[in-house]
Design an enzyme around this catalytic site. Sequence first.
Site, PDB file in Angstrom:
ATOM      1  N   ASP A   1       0.871  -1.175   0.000  1.00 42.57           N
ATOM      2  CA  ASP A   1       0.000   0.000   0.000  1.00 42.57           C
ATOM      3  C   ASP A   1       0.905   1.222   0.000  1.00 42.57           C
ATOM      4  OD1 ASP A   1      -2.267   1.838   0.455  1.00 42.57           O
ATOM      5  OD2 ASP A   1      -3.352   0.035   1.028  1.00 42.57           O
TER       6      ASP A   1
ATOM      7  N   HIS B   1      -2.949   3.261  -4.595  1.00 39.80           N
ATOM      8  CA  HIS B   1      -2.361   2.805  -3.321  1.00 39.80           C
ATOM      9  C   HIS B   1      -0.954   2.242  -3.518  1.00 39.80           C
ATOM     10  CE1 HIS B   1      -5.642   3.405  -0.463  1.00 39.80           C
ATOM     11  NE2 HIS B   1      -6.487   3.073  -1.407  1.00 39.80           N
TER      12      HIS B   1
ATOM     13  N   GLU C   1     -10.108   2.765  -4.960  1.00 43.74           N
ATOM     14  CA  GLU C   1      -9.801   4.156  -4.623  1.00 43.74           C
ATOM     15  C   GLU C   1      -8.698   4.774  -5.487  1.00 43.74           C
ATOM     16  OE1 GLU C   1     -11.029   4.371   0.005  1.00 43.74           O
ATOM     17  OE2 GLU C   1      -9.054   3.527  -0.349  1.00 43.74           O
TER      18      GLU C   1
HETATM   19  C1  ACM Z   1     -10.865  -0.500   0.857  1.00 42.03           C
HETATM   20  O1  ACM Z   1     -11.313  -0.491   2.018  1.00 42.03           O
HETATM   21  N1  ACM Z   1     -10.315   0.591   0.336  1.00 42.03           N
HETATM   22  C2  ACM Z   1     -10.952  -1.668   0.026  1.00 42.03           C
END
Ligand code: ACM
Length: 766
Positions: free
Chosen positions: A191, A266, A332
């Site tokens: 991440d 991410h 995201e």
């Molecule tokens: C997430 O909680 N962004 C998958």
Amino acid sequence: MRNYILPVMLLLTSLVQAQSLVPLIPAPARLELRSGQFIIDPGTTLRYDAAQPELRRIAGWFSDAVHRISGLRLAQQRSGGRSISLKLKLNDGLGSEGYRMEVTPAQVSIEASGPAGVFYALQSVLQTLPGIRTNAPMSVPCMSVEDKPRFGWRGLHLDVSRHFFGPEVIRQYIDLMARYKMNRFHWHLTDDQGWRMQIDRYPELTRIGAWRVDQTHLVWGSRPQAQPGQTPDYGGFYTKEQLRELVAYARDRNVVIVPEIEMPGHSSAAIAAYPALSCTRIPQLPMTGGDYKGISSNFCAGNDSVFTFLEGVLTEVMDVFPSQYIHIGGDEVDKGPWKRCDRCQARMKKEGLKTEEELQSWFIRRIEKFIVSKKRRMIGWDEILEGGLAPTATVMSWRGEAGGIEAAKMDHDVVMTPGSPCYFDHYQAGPEGEPRAIGGMNTLRKVYDYEPVPAELAGDRAKYVLGAQANVWTEFITTPEHLEYMILPRMPALSEVLWSPKERRDWPDFNTRLQSHLRYFRQNALHHSNGNFTVQIKPVPQNGKLMVSLSTEAYRGEIRYTLDGSDPTVTSPKYEGPFPVTASGELRAVTVLDGEVMGTRSARQSFSFHQGTGSTVRYKEPYSGSYPASGPMALADGIRGVHGVGSYWHGFAGRDLEATMDMGSTREISRIALGCMQRYNDWIFMPASVRMEVSDNGTDFTEVGLIQNPVSQEERNSVIRDFEVKFPARKARYVRVTARAIPGIPKGHPGEGKPAWIFADEIVVE
Ligand code: ACM
Ligand code: ZN
């Protein structure tokens, strides 16, 4: 009659007792308790076909487990005497994870089609034994069990990027999962704040990407970004050797590790290691724990060498992890950087992609092709639906269940992990009195009541729901102790949702069985919550009286309360059932468990008492769906709304509020007010006017006032205002209030011309 009913009741009681006397979690599909016990002692032999390596391994594991709690080394393969016998035997009805177990005083006989079933039968046996080394006899109640899981994907996730947890912690996590028959460990290995897997082709990923400047003394979100020259001294990663060991460790416990490599967003830790992977190619430091301007988080979708990189990484991932599923993230993604990037824009042009969502879809499809070419399957977060779902993708639905439903309707497999109730980074009992969490509230009961197959997917589409999973993001979880607390006992609750037949789910019975598990946690120094101890305060107006009901989820929790604004103690009045509130004041309530007040702050609710409190209210048209406040009596519940909290307010979408209050008897009144709120940014506006009328008979009404809205529609701050009329005292039983909605949202507002909301909290009558 009596003769007929009595045996039925006895039968029901004994069934329930059978479940709760054998405290297995998850509850087996079928369990019949018999009389007597099987005693494990030096005379007990473990017997199995030693030519079967899987059985040899499981026998070794079980023997170690018994040794830990008793010091006893079970004899193996000795003939005669009492035995625990393990057999692999094809049985179509039980699937690869089910088992059949007969326990008599002479023998524990276990049969299963696969090693997983034998393993799970022995987990069931272990759950009946003491949790730590004691002198207590090791007795297993005699019973007949036939058991198999409802779902194949019984998942638990862990984010090791935001905070790193070493192999020891991972082993314990897997052990806990296996104890509750959970079988998919979704490992979030990369991440923005850290890359955690050794990749031989790209050593900078761990040399640079696994380390950041330590800010753990600061709360996540308030950690400043690192500056050049600061020493990156927080982090860690797993070597391939460690990973392979953990894969084998998990496999031996019927847990498949599903690795996740996040893309295309991410990814700022990877970009810190290799800046050319981003659109801007500007060097950056690994992120510390907050949102920072100028940091790249996305891989560039227009750069072919990004795909060379990702394919190289995934090749090594697939080499270490035999999991059929490879998780590629996909959530995201801020599309802004792609909009500003020439290469990404050129890619869109060349591939005929109209939007950046389609570019994301193109990116994911390209990765999917690669994964499928290696005979694996791709799974990703539900954002991979946007711009078109890759043909063989499995969807993990986290933004509610909508993505999962949509994917299943397109004949794709899905795993349900909706934020509510599957995010175990939310509070479970507090927030006061609990370690700081990211927010939200997923209580034990909420988890236990979860149903992974939504009504929309009943029938033949239910098969696309592989199961469900709890996610544990670790922005706020910095220690193994805190991690334990977040999953215990919610993970056991989820395990029952995922394993046991739906009709076996029984909250009181679960709580009874849970007690022995809580004891196990205490004995083994495992941190855990005692259930949700925040008292829920619910007003229940009843025939002109305001009654209040209090509840706590904490098993055997007592509620103690006060009405004078002081904090309740263990000697405050004990809640015995709904009681009337007869004066204005603040109610405070706490859960008391084993003589101790739980939490650090009482639940609180102020009531403002007036002539109309508790009255029946009828609406011309009901309030709008998602804003019921306390329910149909919200306008008479004595609860005044406050700024910033939606749950006190009755919402009416784009229409008038017309409500008639019946006070039940004629009263002398001289003031009527309707409380309203305006919140410009949320499309909530004051009504244009409010008319007040009174009546003796409920048919003939007399107007006592018409108030025009005094609040500017341009006011951007949240405003709460009583629309009020005062008049010479008169007698009335009924009060009718009509609040007219404005014709549309005012000019200049993003919702200009669209319907505005009315939010009202109370009809106050004095
Ligand atoms: C997430 O909680 N962004 C998958
Ligand atoms: Zn780009």
